[in-house]
Design a protein around this motif. Sequence first.
Motif, PDB file in Angstrom:
ATOM      1  N   PRO A   3       6.368 -97.834  62.997  1.00  9.40           N
ATOM      2  CA  PRO A   3       5.588 -96.646  62.971  1.00  9.40           C
ATOM      3  C   PRO A   3       4.386 -97.188  62.458  1.00  9.40           C
ATOM      4  O   PRO A   3       3.172 -96.725  62.752  1.00  9.40           O
ATOM      5  N   ARG A   4       4.206 -97.884  61.475  1.00  5.96           N
ATOM      6  CA  ARG A   4       3.208 -98.374  60.655  1.00  5.96           C
ATOM      7  C   ARG A   4       1.975 -99.003  61.939  1.00  5.96           C
ATOM      8  O   ARG A   4       0.734 -98.929  61.966  1.00  5.96           O
ATOM      9  N   ALA A   5       2.602-100.111  62.482  1.00  8.11           N
ATOM     10  CA  ALA A   5       2.014-100.664  63.584  1.00  8.11           C
ATOM     11  C   ALA A   5       1.444 -99.950  64.681  1.00  8.11           C
ATOM     12  O   ALA A   5       0.086 -99.993  65.164  1.00  8.11           O
ATOM     13  N   ALA A   6       2.177 -98.935  65.150  1.00  3.83           N
ATOM     14  CA  ALA A   6       1.790 -97.820  66.026  1.00  3.83           C
ATOM     15  C   ALA A   6       0.612 -97.030  65.551  1.00  3.83           C
ATOM     16  O   ALA A   6      -0.499 -96.742  66.193  1.00  3.83           O
ATOM     17  N   TRP A   7       0.567 -96.678  64.260  1.00  2.00           N
ATOM     18  CA  TRP A   7      -0.357 -95.749  63.731  1.00  2.00           C
ATOM     19  C   TRP A   7      -1.663 -96.833  63.581  1.00  2.00           C
ATOM     20  O   TRP A   7      -2.642 -96.319  63.801  1.00  2.00           O
ATOM     21  N   ARG A   8      -1.647 -97.998  63.357  1.00  2.00           N
ATOM     22  CA  ARG A   8      -2.698 -98.878  63.349  1.00  2.00           C
ATOM     23  C   ARG A   8      -3.413 -99.101  64.713  1.00  2.00           C
ATOM     24  O   ARG A   8      -4.586 -99.086  64.712  1.00  2.00           O
ATOM     25  N   LEU A   9      -2.462 -99.255  65.610  1.00  2.00           N
ATOM     26  CA  LEU A   9      -3.107 -99.320  67.140  1.00  2.00           C
ATOM     27  C   LEU A   9      -3.775 -98.070  67.500  1.00  2.00           C
ATOM     28  O   LEU A   9      -5.181 -98.299  68.195  1.00  2.00           O
ATOM     29  N   GLU A  10      -3.408 -96.923  67.202  1.00  2.00           N
ATOM     30  CA  GLU A  10      -3.859 -95.834  67.425  1.00  2.00           C
ATOM     31  C   GLU A  10      -5.370 -95.750  66.453  1.00  2.00           C
ATOM     32  O   GLU A  10      -6.530 -95.337  67.192  1.00  2.00           O
ATOM     33  N   SER A  11      -5.317 -96.115  65.365  1.00  2.00           N
ATOM     34  CA  SER A  11      -6.479 -96.039  64.488  1.00  2.00           C
ATOM     35  C   SER A  11      -7.631 -96.890  65.072  1.00  2.00           C
ATOM     36  O   SER A  11      -8.924 -96.927  64.747  1.00  2.00           O
ATOM     37  N   ILE A  12      -7.215 -98.053  65.878  1.00  2.25           N
ATOM     38  CA  ILE A  12      -8.547 -98.930  66.379  1.00  2.25           C
ATOM     39  C   ILE A  12      -8.834 -98.728  67.909  1.00  2.25           C
ATOM     40  O   ILE A  12      -9.298 -99.366  68.680  1.00  2.25           O
ATOM     41  N   GLY A  13      -8.372 -97.421  68.388  1.00  2.00           N
ATOM     42  CA  GLY A  13      -8.612 -96.908  69.672  1.00  2.00           C
ATOM     43  C   GLY A  13      -7.635 -96.866  70.772  1.00  2.00           C
ATOM     44  O   GLY A  13      -8.193 -96.334  71.851  1.00  2.00           O
ATOM     45  N   PHE A  14      -6.697 -97.246  70.583  1.00  2.00           N
ATOM     46  CA  PHE A  14      -5.520 -97.204  71.598  1.00  2.00           C
ATOM     47  C   PHE A  14      -5.068 -95.697  71.637  1.00  2.00           C
ATOM     48  O   PHE A  14      -4.512 -95.116  70.541  1.00  2.00           O
ATOM     49  N   THR A  15      -5.221 -95.266  72.778  1.00  2.00           N
ATOM     50  CA  THR A  15      -4.799 -93.797  72.717  1.00  2.00           C
ATOM     51  C   THR A  15      -3.351 -93.466  73.317  1.00  2.00           C
ATOM     52  O   THR A  15      -2.774 -92.312  73.102  1.00  2.00           O
ATOM     53  N   ARG A  16      -2.884 -94.339  73.850  1.00  2.00           N
ATOM     54  CA  ARG A  16      -1.470 -94.308  74.246  1.00  2.00           C
ATOM     55  C   ARG A  16      -0.443 -95.026  73.499  1.00  2.00           C
ATOM     56  O   ARG A  16      -0.123 -96.301  74.182  1.00  2.00           O
ATOM     57  N   VAL A  17      -0.150 -94.700  72.461  1.00  2.00           N
ATOM     58  CA  VAL A  17       0.843 -95.694  71.505  1.00  2.00           C
ATOM     59  C   VAL A  17       2.064 -94.953  71.406  1.00  2.00           C
ATOM     60  O   VAL A  17       2.175 -93.793  70.933  1.00  2.00           O
ATOM     61  N   TYR A  18       3.309 -95.587  71.656  1.00  2.00           N
ATOM     62  CA  TYR A  18       4.576 -94.974  71.364  1.00  2.00           C
ATOM     63  C   TYR A  18       5.370 -95.904  70.406  1.00  2.00           C
ATOM     64  O   TYR A  18       5.325 -97.054  70.276  1.00  2.00           O
ATOM     65  N   ASP A  19       5.852 -95.268  69.491  1.00  2.00           N
ATOM     66  CA  ASP A  19       6.830 -95.737  68.391  1.00  2.00           C
ATOM     67  C   ASP A  19       8.275 -95.964  69.168  1.00  2.00           C
ATOM     68  O   ASP A  19       9.052 -94.661  68.584  1.00  2.00           O
ATOM     69  N   TYR A  20       8.621 -96.642  69.969  1.00  2.00           N
ATOM     70  CA  TYR A  20      10.070 -96.712  70.495  1.00  2.00           C
ATOM     71  C   TYR A  20      10.967 -97.479  69.857  1.00  2.00           C
ATOM     72  O   TYR A  20      10.733 -98.722  69.660  1.00  2.00           O
ATOM     73  N   VAL A  21      11.783 -97.034  69.485  1.00  2.00           N
ATOM     74  CA  VAL A  21      12.781 -97.686  68.485  1.00  2.00           C
ATOM     75  C   VAL A  21      14.206 -97.751  68.875  1.00  2.00           C
ATOM     76  O   VAL A  21      15.152 -98.158  68.283  1.00  2.00           O
ATOM     77  N   ALA A  22      14.603 -96.428  69.774  1.00  2.00           N
ATOM     78  CA  ALA A  22      16.003 -96.597  70.061  1.00  2.00           C
ATOM     79  C   ALA A  22      16.846 -97.469  70.839  1.00  2.00           C
ATOM     80  O   ALA A  22      17.891 -97.615  70.445  1.00  2.00           O
ATOM     81  N   GLY A  23      16.098 -98.346  71.614  1.00  2.00           N
ATOM     82  CA  GLY A  23      16.557 -99.567  72.136  1.00  2.00           C
ATOM     83  C   GLY A  23      17.177 -99.065  73.807  1.00  2.00           C
ATOM     84  O   GLY A  23      16.882 -98.096  74.348  1.00  2.00           O
ATOM     85  N   LYS A  24      17.838-100.201  74.240  1.00  2.00           N
ATOM     86  CA  LYS A  24      18.391-100.267  75.516  1.00  2.00           C
ATOM     87  C   LYS A  24      18.778 -98.970  76.299  1.00  2.00           C
ATOM     88  O   LYS A  24      19.057 -98.584  77.140  1.00  2.00           O
ATOM     89  N   ALA A  25      20.106 -98.530  75.298  1.00  2.00           N
ATOM     90  CA  ALA A  25      20.965 -97.408  75.791  1.00  2.00           C
ATOM     91  C   ALA A  25      20.223 -96.350  75.938  1.00  2.00           C
ATOM     92  O   ALA A  25      20.293 -95.602  76.738  1.00  2.00           O
ATOM     93  N   ASP A  26      19.155 -95.951  75.122  1.00  2.00           N
ATOM     94  CA  ASP A  26      18.269 -94.853  75.106  1.00  2.00           C
ATOM     95  C   ASP A  26      17.428 -95.218  76.331  1.00  2.00           C
ATOM     96  O   ASP A  26      17.211 -94.021  76.948  1.00  2.00           O
ATOM     97  N   TRP A  27      16.753 -96.201  76.614  1.00  2.00           N
ATOM     98  CA  TRP A  27      16.013 -96.293  77.747  1.00  2.00           C
ATOM     99  C   TRP A  27      16.923 -96.000  78.882  1.00  2.00           C
ATOM    100  O   TRP A  27      16.480 -95.435  79.968  1.00  2.00           O
ATOM    101  N   GLY A  28      18.066 -96.533  79.029  1.00  2.00           N
ATOM    102  CA  GLY A  28      18.990 -96.278  80.209  1.00  2.00           C
ATOM    103  C   GLY A  28      19.432 -94.689  80.390  1.00  2.00           C
ATOM    104  O   GLY A  28      19.494 -94.219  81.322  1.00  2.00           O
ATOM    105  N   SER A  29      19.433 -94.055  79.141  1.00  2.00           N
ATOM    106  CA  SER A  29      19.859 -92.608  79.193  1.00  2.00           C
ATOM    107  C   SER A  29      18.765 -91.792  79.786  1.00  2.00           C
ATOM    108  O   SER A  29      18.866 -90.634  80.388  1.00  2.00           O
ATOM    109  N   PHE A  30      17.341 -92.366  79.954  1.00  2.00           N
ATOM    110  CA  PHE A  30      16.354 -91.671  80.667  1.00  2.00           C
ATOM    111  C   PHE A  30      16.213 -92.074  82.022  1.00  2.00           C
ATOM    112  O   PHE A  30      15.199 -91.706  82.676  1.00  2.00           O
ATOM    113  N   GLY A  31      17.316 -92.841  82.609  1.00  2.00           N
ATOM    114  CA  GLY A  31      17.149 -93.167  83.919  1.00  2.00           C
ATOM    115  C   GLY A  31      16.401 -94.202  83.951  1.00  2.00           C
ATOM    116  O   GLY A  31      16.100 -94.455  85.452  1.00  2.00           O
ATOM    117  N   LEU A  32      15.646 -94.905  83.260  1.00  2.00           N
ATOM    118  CA  LEU A  32      14.810 -96.016  83.377  1.00  2.00           C
ATOM    119  C   LEU A  32      15.766 -97.186  83.915  1.00  2.00           C
ATOM    120  O   LEU A  32      16.694 -97.625  83.626  1.00  2.00           O
TER     121      LEU A  32
END
Length: 167
Positions: A3-32
Amino acid sequence: MSPRAAWRLESIGFTRVYDYVAGKADWGSFGLPLDGTKGARAGEHVRADVPTCQLEERLQEVRRQVTAACWDTCIVVNASGVVLGRLGRKALASEEDVAVEAAMTAGPSTVRPSITLSEIVERMQSQNLTSALVTRSDGSLVGVLRRTDAEAALNAAAFDSSASTQG
């Protein structure tokens, strides 16, 4: 990423930053997409047109809508689409004039879209189930997987596989 790295990226101008930590199973559960050769997955064969209703709706009105849609089940969801319960044949056959909340089966069993068809068909056969409720990891409804649809898809895949090895 932390989360700290995500907030840092936002603070330097990146507007689409996601703190994704759930992993592969969560990725698959969204049909990705998932790598590998495990075969077809449940999410590819769900019926998303399953009727839904909310807790405060009246059972008799829901029954009319479900019958008109040629279904024998209705999934109870909240305003965000998170599954709260299920109205099955018995509940929908009731003549009581009650809220859906009083008639539903709360907390129905669910599976993720990433489960393989072979796994879910085996479970459905061993438990004598005609359908499985498919949700994402956040509890939101994807749809209903009918056992007949899943078995047909598995049979078609097996036929395609045997035809390609013989040709």
